[in-house]
Design a protein around this motif. Structure first.
Motif, PDB file in Angstrom:
ATOM      1  N   ILE A 123       0.838  -1.198   0.000  1.00 53.94           N
ATOM      2  CA  ILE A 123       0.000   0.000   0.000  1.00 53.94           C
ATOM      3  C   ILE A 123       0.872   1.247   0.000  1.00 53.94           C
ATOM      4  N   TYR A 124       1.862   1.247   0.857  1.00 55.03           N
ATOM      5  CA  TYR A 124       2.777   2.387   0.967  1.00 55.03           C
ATOM      6  C   TYR A 124       3.491   2.644  -0.365  1.00 55.03           C
ATOM      7  N   GLN A 125       3.975   1.570  -0.999  1.00 55.03           N
ATOM      8  CA  GLN A 125       4.663   1.705  -2.282  1.00 55.03           C
ATOM      9  C   GLN A 125       3.712   2.201  -3.372  1.00 55.03           C
ATOM     10  N   SER A 126       2.493   1.684  -3.352  1.00 53.39           N
ATOM     11  CA  SER A 126       1.525   2.097  -4.367  1.00 53.39           C
ATOM     12  C   SER A 126       1.138   3.562  -4.205  1.00 53.39           C
ATOM     13  N   GLU A 127       0.970   4.013  -2.972  1.00 54.19           N
ATOM     14  CA  GLU A 127       0.691   5.430  -2.737  1.00 54.19           C
ATOM     15  C   GLU A 127       1.793   6.296  -3.329  1.00 54.19           C
ATOM     16  N   ASN A 128       3.036   5.956  -3.022  1.00 53.11           N
ATOM     17  CA  ASN A 128       4.167   6.761  -3.493  1.00 53.11           C
ATOM     18  C   ASN A 128       4.322   6.702  -5.008  1.00 53.11           C
ATOM     19  N   ALA A 129       4.030   5.538  -5.587  1.00 54.71           N
ATOM     20  CA  ALA A 129       4.220   5.360  -7.027  1.00 54.71           C
ATOM     21  C   ALA A 129       3.154   6.071  -7.852  1.00 54.71           C
ATOM     22  N   THR A 130       1.951   6.231  -7.299  1.00 58.88           N
ATOM     23  CA  THR A 130       0.841   6.767  -8.083  1.00 58.88           C
ATOM     24  C   THR A 130       0.464   8.204  -7.726  1.00 58.88           C
ATOM     25  N   ARG A 131       0.935   8.698  -6.599  1.00 64.39           N
ATOM     26  CA  ARG A 131       0.464   9.987  -6.065  1.00 64.39           C
ATOM     27  C   ARG A 131       0.524  11.104  -7.107  1.00 64.39           C
ATOM     28  N   ASN A 132       1.600  11.228  -7.819  1.00 63.89           N
ATOM     29  CA  ASN A 132       1.796  12.357  -8.729  1.00 63.89           C
ATOM     30  C   ASN A 132       1.678  11.988 -10.202  1.00 63.89           C
ATOM     31  N   VAL A 133       1.427  10.707 -10.485  1.00 64.62           N
ATOM     32  CA  VAL A 133       1.424  10.296 -11.890  1.00 64.62           C
ATOM     33  C   VAL A 133       0.130   9.642 -12.340  1.00 64.62           C
ATOM     34  N   HIS A 134      -0.679   9.142 -11.406  1.00 63.01           N
ATOM     35  CA  HIS A 134      -1.915   8.477 -11.814  1.00 63.01           C
ATOM     36  C   HIS A 134      -2.930   8.626 -10.689  1.00 63.01           C
ATOM     37  N   SER A 135      -3.721   9.669 -10.755  1.00 63.33           N
ATOM     38  CA  SER A 135      -4.617   9.992  -9.647  1.00 63.33           C
ATOM     39  C   SER A 135      -5.684   8.923  -9.423  1.00 63.33           C
ATOM     40  N   ALA A 136      -6.131   8.257 -10.486  1.00 64.86           N
ATOM     41  CA  ALA A 136      -7.168   7.233 -10.314  1.00 64.86           C
ATOM     42  C   ALA A 136      -6.627   6.055  -9.508  1.00 64.86           C
ATOM     43  N   LEU A 137      -5.436   5.581  -9.860  1.00 68.07           N
ATOM     44  CA  LEU A 137      -4.854   4.461  -9.121  1.00 68.07           C
ATOM     45  C   LEU A 137      -4.466   4.882  -7.708  1.00 68.07           C
ATOM     46  N   PHE A 138      -4.112   6.133  -7.536  1.00 67.95           N
ATOM     47  CA  PHE A 138      -3.855   6.660  -6.197  1.00 67.95           C
ATOM     48  C   PHE A 138      -5.141   6.601  -5.368  1.00 67.95           C
ATOM     49  N   GLY A 139      -6.249   6.988  -5.972  1.00 63.39           N
ATOM     50  CA  GLY A 139      -7.530   6.938  -5.272  1.00 63.39           C
ATOM     51  C   GLY A 139      -7.924   5.518  -4.905  1.00 63.39           C
ATOM     52  N   ILE A 140      -7.721   4.586  -5.828  1.00 61.45           N
ATOM     53  CA  ILE A 140      -8.040   3.182  -5.546  1.00 61.45           C
ATOM     54  C   ILE A 140      -7.163   2.648  -4.421  1.00 61.45           C
ATOM     55  N   THR A 141      -5.883   3.027  -4.443  1.00 61.55           N
ATOM     56  CA  THR A 141      -4.984   2.609  -3.369  1.00 61.55           C
ATOM     57  C   THR A 141      -5.489   3.088  -2.018  1.00 61.55           C
TER      58      THR A 141
END
Length: 531
Positions: A123-141
């Motif tokens: 979860i932590y890695q996914s938040e960091n990986a998507t925060r600034n590049v893919h808002s939809a996947l950040f939201g799902i995370t």
């Protein structure tokens, strides 16, 4: 290679408080087994992590040490039994174990250990990986983060949440109140991120191939976030009613809506390789049987879901009947192995939330005066949606005839017999007092949520409904669990006391009570506060 070493170091830092050693700093490898090659193949970087998180809710992905047993320890020998749904027919540990409150640390530590070792790092890695590049996947995370971690705090109380991976703050734990408030903030972020993305790219479906909970549509994930917000808000109804009401209405009134139709649900799908661990435990291990409360209520109600949830007995004495097992009887034989097993198998999707649950939440909200909806209509919708979910389209007289739970008669030992505890029928009576109405709502919600024991146990503790049978034998340490009040939480992992005392002390301080199974969680007030 630099990315790989950075990733490994980060995970080593994240695993500070894994229960199998109590020392997160001892870990310097990625326990999930992900490689750099896995992350770059076919743009799998985001999807692999999100797949692990989705499967990790029931912890059933192959991380090199086998499947199914983590789920059994994490959920089946705890929440699934404590909520009244199931019991094992085998005399584990000589017949004395969690069933009679002789709690086994190795079982009770599993939710903590597995989540913090494997799932929260992803979860932590996914938040960091998507925060600034893919808002939809950040939201799902963010939504998945709340779904995963509310199950953990509802087991233990305080958890490490806001300061996960924060060495400067010494991985400080949060009180359960702080955790719940942060859950609502996380859902705010998720809905905002997904809403913005949908407005920018309304036709986007790139997450579909990775989605094993729903249909891959971002609008469905917003519905999940809204419905989940309502679930968590209702958990605070007695302890923090103002916050509960405002958060509930925020979810209900969001423009994208909540789950309403009978087909709308969140479930871990088995169509893409995931196997349901409960099905394996049931079909292959023969260790998941009907609980006594399920028998009492479903048989007494003449509920057609009885034959959908469970199978008839196979032994000669009870063949063709539906018979369950009472918790806390300390049997040391295998005679119960011919009683009613579950109908679930390895290919059955694992449910997390259904529209029927949401309708029951709406019924309770109306009962509390939070909305102007009709409580009876919402209640009926909840029951009807649950029936339709299993292909039952004719209600008959289920909601119009007064039926009561039946007394429990043990299949082999009359000393285990007990009078029915559940006193309400499915029939709705507008003249009933609020407490009786709430008992009807929660009892039907409990039936409808089967077999999702984590949520069923949480709601049973919050409301006291349905009225479950007490254990016959109570072997809790120093009598810390009251037989009638029943178990309220799980102890923090025992290894924390010996190997990470500072962390353990901080958790107990945040709990504000003794670290035992009789201590109530923050939202568990013992009073439904309906006035």
């Amino acid at each position: 290679m630099a990315m790989k070493y950075l990733y490994i170091c980060l995970l080593g830092m994240l695993l500070l408080f894994v229960a199998c050693t109590g020392k997160f700093r001892d870990f310097n490898t990625d326990l999930s087994g992900i490689t750099d090659e896995d992350l770059i193949i076919d743009d799998n970087g985001y999807g692999i992590r999100l797949g692990i998180i989705q499967q990790g809710i029931y912890f059933n992905y192959d991380y090199g040490k086998g499947k199914n047993w983590p789920f059994q320890l994490t959920q089946n020998l705890n929440a699934d039994m404590f909520c009244g749904y199931m019991h094992d027919a085998k005399p584990l540990n000589g017949g004395s174990h969690n069933s009679d409150y002789n709690l086994q640390d190795g079982w009770n530590s599993a939710m903590w250990t597995q989540t913090y070792s494997y799932i929260f790092p992803q979860i932590y890695q996914s938040e960091n990986a998507t925060r600034n590049v893919h808002s939809a996947l950040f939201g799902i995370t963010k939504i998945l983060k709340v779904e995963v971690m509310h199950r953990v705090t509802d087991y233990y109380g305080p958890i490490i949440y806001k300061h996960f991976a924060d060495a400067q703050s010494h991985y400080r734990p949060d009180t359960q109140k702080d955790v719940y408030y942060e859950f609502f903030n996380e859902l705010d972020s998720a809905v905002c991120a997904l809403t913005n993305y949908i407005e920018e790219k309304p036709e986007s479906v790139e997450f579909t191939r990775f989605d094993i909970l729903m249909d891959g549509k971002y609008t469905s994930w917003i519905k999940f976030a809204n419905s989940l917000r309502m679930r968590l808000a209702m958990r605070l109804a007695a302890v923090d009613p103002g916050k509960a009401r405002s958060e509930f209405l925020k979810g209900l009134e969001n423009v994208y809506g909540v789950f309403e139709a009978d087909a709308e649900k969140v479930a871990v799908s088995t169509k893409s390789g995931y196997t349901n661990p409960l099905g394996e435990i049931n079909r292959v291990w023969n260790e998941a049987y009907m609980g006594a409360a399920m028998e009492s209520i479903l048989k007494g109600y003449d509920d057609p879901r009885l034959e959908i949830y469970f199978e008839p007995c196979t032994d000669e004495k009870n063949k063709g009947k539906f018979r369950g097992i009472r918790q806390g009887t300390c049997f040391a034989h295998s005679r119960y192995s011919g009683l009613s097993k579950l109908s679930w198998n390895q290919s059955t999707d694992a449910p997390l939330m259904t529209s029927s649950e949401v309708w029951f939440l709406r019924a309770e909200a109306a009962l509390r005066g939070w909305t102007l909806e009709d409580e009876e209509t919402c209640y009926h919708n909840g029951v009807e949606n649950s029936f339709r979910q299993y292909g039952i389209y004719q209600m008959g007289d289920y909601l119009t005839i007064e039926r009561k739970a039946s007394d429990f008669v043990d299949a082999f030992d009359s000393d285990n017999d007990i009078k029915a505890r559940c006193k309400v029928s499915p029939q709705w009576n507008p003249q009933d007092d609020k407490e009786t109405k709430l008992e009807k709502i929660i009892t039907q919600k409990w039936i409808a949520m089967f077999p999702e024991g984590c949520e069923a146990w949480a709601e049973q503790r919050r409301t006291g409904y349905p009225r479950l049978f007490p254990v016959r034998f109570n072997h809790s340490k120093n009598g810390c669990v009251d037989t009638e009040i029943m178990i309220r939480r799980l102890n923090f992992p025992g290894t924390l006391q010996t190997e990470n005392w500072e962390q353990y002390f901080a958790l107990v301080k945040a709990l504000g009570a003794d670290d035992n199974a009789g201590s109530r969680l923050w939202w568990d007030t013992g009073n439904n506060n309906l006035e």
